[in-house]
Design a protein around this motif. Sequence first.
Motif, mmCIF file in Angstrom:
data_model
loop_
_atom_site.group_PDB
_atom_site.id
_atom_site.type_symbol
_atom_site.label_atom_id
_atom_site.label_comp_id
_atom_site.label_asym_id
_atom_site.label_seq_id
_atom_site.Cartn_x
_atom_site.Cartn_y
_atom_site.Cartn_z
ATOM 1 N N PHE A 252 -52.357 -24.688 13.087
ATOM 2 C CA PHE A 252 -54.477 -24.094 13.730
ATOM 3 C C PHE A 252 -55.027 -24.914 12.663
ATOM 4 O O PHE A 252 -55.270 -25.325 11.337
ATOM 5 N N PRO B 55 -48.824 -13.740 20.037
ATOM 6 C CA PRO B 55 -49.684 -14.196 21.405
ATOM 7 C C PRO B 55 -50.788 -13.050 20.869
ATOM 8 O O PRO B 55 -51.221 -11.787 20.905
ATOM 9 N N GLN B 56 -52.431 -13.370 21.429
ATOM 10 C CA GLN B 56 -53.267 -12.404 20.844
ATOM 11 C C GLN B 56 -54.087 -12.203 22.251
ATOM 12 O O GLN B 56 -54.010 -11.369 22.041
ATOM 13 N N HIS C 185 -44.293 -15.628 16.748
ATOM 14 C CA HIS C 185 -45.766 -15.926 17.107
ATOM 15 C C HIS C 185 -46.013 -14.755 18.176
ATOM 16 O O HIS C 185 -45.450 -14.162 18.851
ATOM 17 N N ARG D 59 -61.002 -19.284 13.713
ATOM 18 C CA ARG D 59 -60.554 -19.628 12.939
ATOM 19 C C ARG D 59 -61.699 -20.343 11.660
ATOM 20 O O ARG D 59 -62.246 -21.651 12.039
ATOM 21 N N ASP E 121 -55.206 -16.980 18.019
ATOM 22 C CA ASP E 121 -54.569 -17.549 19.600
ATOM 23 C C ASP E 121 -53.722 -16.030 18.850
ATOM 24 O O ASP E 121 -52.544 -16.561 19.519
ATOM 25 N N GLY E 122 -53.711 -15.121 18.317
ATOM 26 C CA GLY E 122 -53.048 -14.217 17.407
ATOM 27 C C GLY E 122 -52.427 -14.212 16.078
ATOM 28 O O GLY E 122 -52.738 -15.069 15.352
ATOM 29 N N ASP F 110 -60.877 -23.023 15.754
ATOM 30 C CA ASP F 110 -60.036 -22.787 16.820
ATOM 31 C C ASP F 110 -60.000 -21.751 17.325
ATOM 32 O O ASP F 110 -59.942 -20.825 16.313
#
Length: 234
Positions: free
Chosen positions: A48, A115-116, A113, A99, A55-56, A52
Amino acid sequence: MPPWLDSPAERLQVLGASPWFAHLPPQLSQWIAENVRPHELAAGARLFVRGDAPDGMHFVVSGAVRVGSLAQDGRESLLMVARAPQWFGEAGLFDGAPRAHDAWAAHESRLLHLPQAETLAFLGRYPQHWKSFGRLLAHSLRLALGALEGHALLSPARRLAQRLVAMAYGYAAWRGPYQRLISVQQDDLGTMLSMSRQTINQLLKEFEAQGYLRTARGAIEVTDMARFREFAQR
Protein backbone atom coordinates in the motif's frame (compact mmCIF):
# COMPACT_ATOMS: atom_id res chain seq x y z
CA MET A 1 -6.20 -18.28 -3.38
CA PRO A 2 -2.52 -19.34 -3.55
CA PRO A 3 -1.94 -23.08 -3.02
CA TRP A 4 -0.44 -22.60 0.43
CA LEU A 5 -2.08 -22.22 3.83
CA ASP A 6 -5.41 -22.94 2.15
CA SER A 7 -7.05 -24.42 5.26
CA PRO A 8 -7.94 -22.69 8.55
CA ALA A 9 -6.03 -25.37 10.48
CA GLU A 10 -2.82 -24.61 8.60
CA ARG A 11 -3.30 -20.87 9.05
CA LEU A 12 -4.06 -21.30 12.75
CA GLN A 13 -0.76 -23.10 13.25
CA VAL A 14 1.28 -20.45 11.41
CA LEU A 15 -0.50 -17.53 13.08
CA GLY A 16 0.20 -19.09 16.49
CA ALA A 17 3.83 -17.98 16.17
CA SER A 18 2.63 -14.43 16.85
CA PRO A 19 2.67 -13.72 20.62
CA TRP A 20 -0.37 -11.46 20.20
CA PHE A 21 -2.33 -14.09 18.31
CA ALA A 22 -1.29 -16.90 20.64
CA HIS A 23 -3.07 -15.21 23.55
CA LEU A 24 -6.33 -14.36 21.78
CA PRO A 25 -9.67 -15.80 22.93
CA PRO A 26 -10.43 -19.00 20.99
CA GLN A 27 -13.46 -17.49 19.25
CA LEU A 28 -11.38 -14.63 17.86
CA SER A 29 -8.34 -16.66 16.87
CA GLN A 30 -10.51 -19.20 15.06
CA TRP A 31 -12.40 -16.46 13.22
CA ILE A 32 -9.14 -14.82 12.11
CA ALA A 33 -7.76 -18.14 10.88
CA GLU A 34 -10.92 -18.67 8.84
CA ASN A 35 -10.95 -15.19 7.32
CA VAL A 36 -7.34 -14.23 6.56
CA ARG A 37 -6.40 -14.42 2.88
CA PRO A 38 -2.98 -15.56 1.63
CA HIS A 39 -1.21 -12.98 -0.48
CA GLU A 40 2.13 -13.03 -2.29
CA LEU A 41 4.35 -10.06 -3.09
CA ALA A 42 7.21 -9.99 -5.56
CA ALA A 43 10.42 -8.24 -4.49
CA GLY A 44 9.85 -4.48 -4.59
CA ALA A 45 6.07 -4.74 -5.03
CA ARG A 46 3.95 -2.19 -3.18
CA LEU A 47 1.50 -3.45 -0.58
CA PHE A 48 0.00 0.00 0.00
CA VAL A 49 1.03 3.64 -0.35
CA ARG A 50 0.51 6.74 1.75
CA GLY A 51 -3.03 7.98 1.27
CA ASP A 52 -4.57 4.59 0.43
CA ALA A 53 -7.78 3.68 2.22
CA PRO A 54 -7.13 1.20 5.06
CA ASP A 55 -7.87 -2.31 3.86
CA GLY A 56 -7.11 -4.26 7.03
CA MET A 57 -4.19 -5.85 8.84
CA HIS A 58 -1.32 -7.93 7.50
CA PHE A 59 0.69 -10.80 8.96
CA VAL A 60 4.12 -11.74 7.61
CA VAL A 61 4.47 -15.46 6.93
CA SER A 62 7.83 -15.23 5.16
CA GLY A 63 10.00 -12.59 3.58
CA ALA A 64 10.01 -8.97 4.76
CA VAL A 65 7.95 -5.82 4.25
CA ARG A 66 9.55 -2.39 4.53
CA VAL A 67 7.34 0.28 6.10
CA GLY A 68 8.24 3.93 5.69
CA SER A 69 8.19 6.54 2.97
CA LEU A 70 9.63 6.69 -0.53
CA ALA A 71 10.33 10.14 -1.99
CA GLN A 72 10.10 10.78 -5.72
CA ASP A 73 13.86 11.26 -5.87
CA GLY A 74 14.41 7.78 -4.43
CA ARG A 75 15.23 8.78 -0.87
CA GLU A 76 13.81 6.45 1.76
CA SER A 77 12.60 6.95 5.31
CA LEU A 78 12.40 3.55 6.98
CA LEU A 79 10.36 3.02 10.13
CA MET A 80 10.63 -0.74 10.36
CA VAL A 81 11.09 -3.95 8.42
CA ALA A 82 8.22 -6.30 9.28
CA ARG A 83 9.14 -9.98 9.33
CA ALA A 84 7.50 -13.20 10.50
CA PRO A 85 5.65 -13.51 12.80
CA GLN A 86 4.65 -9.83 12.85
CA TRP A 87 1.32 -8.06 12.35
CA PHE A 88 1.10 -4.51 11.05
CA GLY A 89 -1.46 -2.07 9.67
CA GLU A 90 -3.90 -2.18 12.57
CA ALA A 91 -4.25 1.59 13.14
CA GLY A 92 -6.74 2.07 10.31
CA LEU A 93 -9.07 -0.42 11.97
CA PHE A 94 -9.67 2.14 14.72
CA ASP A 95 -9.79 5.49 12.94
CA GLY A 96 -10.48 4.59 9.31
CA ALA A 97 -7.88 7.15 8.29
CA PRO A 98 -5.81 6.74 5.10
CA ARG A 99 -2.50 4.92 5.28
CA ALA A 100 0.18 7.16 6.75
CA HIS A 101 3.12 5.31 5.19
CA ASP A 102 4.20 3.20 2.26
CA ALA A 103 4.76 -0.54 2.53
CA TRP A 104 6.62 -2.62 -0.04
CA ALA A 105 8.27 -6.04 -0.18
CA ALA A 106 11.99 -6.09 0.56
CA HIS A 107 12.12 -9.38 -1.33
CA GLU A 108 9.65 -12.08 -2.29
CA SER A 109 7.20 -12.31 0.60
CA ARG A 110 4.13 -14.19 1.71
CA LEU A 111 1.48 -12.52 3.85
CA LEU A 112 -1.89 -13.19 5.39
CA HIS A 113 -4.36 -10.34 4.98
CA LEU A 114 -7.24 -9.75 7.41
CA PRO A 115 -9.76 -7.60 5.48
CA GLN A 116 -11.05 -4.41 7.08
CA ALA A 117 -14.75 -4.68 6.21
CA GLU A 118 -15.11 -8.25 7.46
CA THR A 119 -13.22 -7.46 10.67
CA LEU A 120 -15.40 -4.43 11.44
CA ALA A 121 -18.53 -6.48 10.79
CA PHE A 122 -17.30 -9.22 13.14
CA LEU A 123 -16.48 -6.68 15.85
CA GLY A 124 -19.94 -5.18 15.42
CA ARG A 125 -21.37 -8.57 16.34
CA TYR A 126 -18.84 -9.33 19.08
CA PRO A 127 -17.63 -5.97 20.46
CA GLN A 128 -15.88 -7.65 23.39
CA HIS A 129 -13.02 -8.48 21.01
CA TRP A 130 -12.13 -4.84 20.38
CA LYS A 131 -9.97 -5.06 23.51
CA SER A 132 -7.68 -7.63 21.85
CA PHE A 133 -7.09 -5.38 18.84
CA GLY A 134 -6.57 -2.49 21.24
CA ARG A 135 -3.72 -4.41 22.87
CA LEU A 136 -2.02 -4.78 19.49
CA LEU A 137 -2.38 -1.06 18.78
CA ALA A 138 -1.15 -0.16 22.27
CA HIS A 139 1.92 -2.32 21.79
CA SER A 140 2.73 -0.57 18.50
CA LEU A 141 2.29 2.80 20.21
CA ARG A 142 4.64 1.81 23.04
CA LEU A 143 7.28 0.80 20.51
CA ALA A 144 6.94 4.11 18.68
CA LEU A 145 7.14 6.15 21.89
CA GLY A 146 10.09 4.10 23.10
CA ALA A 147 11.92 4.79 19.84
CA LEU A 148 11.29 8.54 20.22
CA GLU A 149 12.49 8.50 23.82
CA GLY A 150 15.55 6.48 22.88
CA HIS A 151 16.46 8.91 20.11
CA ALA A 152 16.45 11.75 22.62
CA LEU A 153 17.99 10.09 25.67
CA LEU A 154 19.91 6.92 24.83
CA SER A 155 23.41 6.42 23.48
CA PRO A 156 23.72 5.13 19.91
CA ALA A 157 24.89 1.75 21.28
CA ARG A 158 21.81 1.35 23.48
CA ARG A 159 19.48 2.45 20.67
CA LEU A 160 20.99 -0.08 18.29
CA ALA A 161 20.91 -2.84 20.92
CA GLN A 162 17.26 -2.17 21.71
CA ARG A 163 16.30 -2.23 18.03
CA LEU A 164 18.12 -5.52 17.42
CA VAL A 165 16.57 -7.18 20.47
CA ALA A 166 13.13 -5.94 19.40
CA MET A 167 13.67 -7.35 15.92
CA ALA A 168 14.81 -10.69 17.32
CA TYR A 169 11.57 -10.93 19.30
CA GLY A 170 9.47 -9.88 16.31
CA TYR A 171 8.73 -6.54 18.00
CA ALA A 172 6.83 -8.42 20.69
CA ALA A 173 7.51 -8.50 24.43
CA TRP A 174 11.11 -9.45 25.25
CA ARG A 175 10.34 -12.94 26.49
CA GLY A 176 9.72 -16.36 25.08
CA PRO A 177 11.08 -17.58 21.71
CA TYR A 178 13.20 -15.29 19.58
CA GLN A 179 15.06 -15.50 16.28
CA ARG A 180 18.80 -15.90 16.74
CA LEU A 181 19.44 -14.88 13.14
CA ILE A 182 18.23 -11.41 12.16
CA SER A 183 18.23 -10.76 8.43
CA VAL A 184 18.96 -7.05 8.13
CA GLN A 185 21.30 -4.79 6.19
CA GLN A 186 23.48 -2.32 8.05
CA ASP A 187 22.21 0.42 5.75
CA ASP A 188 18.66 -0.36 6.86
CA LEU A 189 19.63 -0.16 10.53
CA GLY A 190 21.22 3.19 9.85
CA THR A 191 18.10 4.50 8.11
CA MET A 192 15.80 3.30 10.89
CA LEU A 193 17.97 4.77 13.65
CA SER A 194 19.22 7.90 11.87
CA MET A 195 22.84 6.76 12.10
CA SER A 196 25.50 6.44 9.45
CA ARG A 197 26.45 3.03 8.13
CA GLN A 198 29.95 3.60 9.55
CA THR A 199 28.51 4.13 13.05
CA ILE A 200 26.37 1.00 12.78
CA ASN A 201 29.37 -1.01 11.59
CA GLN A 202 31.56 0.20 14.45
CA LEU A 203 28.91 -0.54 17.08
CA LEU A 204 28.34 -4.03 15.70
CA LYS A 205 32.06 -4.69 15.92
CA GLU A 206 31.98 -3.60 19.57
CA PHE A 207 29.00 -5.88 20.26
CA GLU A 208 30.83 -8.72 18.56
CA ALA A 209 33.90 -8.12 20.72
CA GLN A 210 31.66 -8.32 23.81
CA GLY A 211 30.34 -11.69 22.65
CA TYR A 212 26.77 -10.51 22.16
CA LEU A 213 26.51 -11.36 18.48
CA ARG A 214 28.20 -12.33 15.23
CA THR A 215 27.86 -10.45 11.97
CA ALA A 216 27.61 -11.86 8.47
CA ARG A 217 26.68 -10.44 5.10
CA GLY A 218 23.08 -9.29 5.37
CA ALA A 219 22.49 -10.90 8.76
CA ILE A 220 23.27 -10.68 12.47
CA GLU A 221 23.30 -13.71 14.78
CA VAL A 222 22.62 -13.05 18.45
CA THR A 223 24.90 -15.41 20.37
CA ASP A 224 24.15 -14.33 23.95
CA MET A 225 20.65 -12.95 24.18
CA ALA A 226 20.55 -12.83 27.98
CA ARG A 227 23.57 -10.53 28.22
CA PHE A 228 22.63 -8.53 25.14
CA ARG A 229 19.12 -7.93 26.45
CA GLU A 230 20.56 -6.90 29.81
CA PHE A 231 22.82 -4.37 28.07
CA ALA A 232 19.90 -3.01 26.03
CA GLN A 233 17.78 -2.52 29.17
CA ARG A 234 20.38 -0.70 31.27
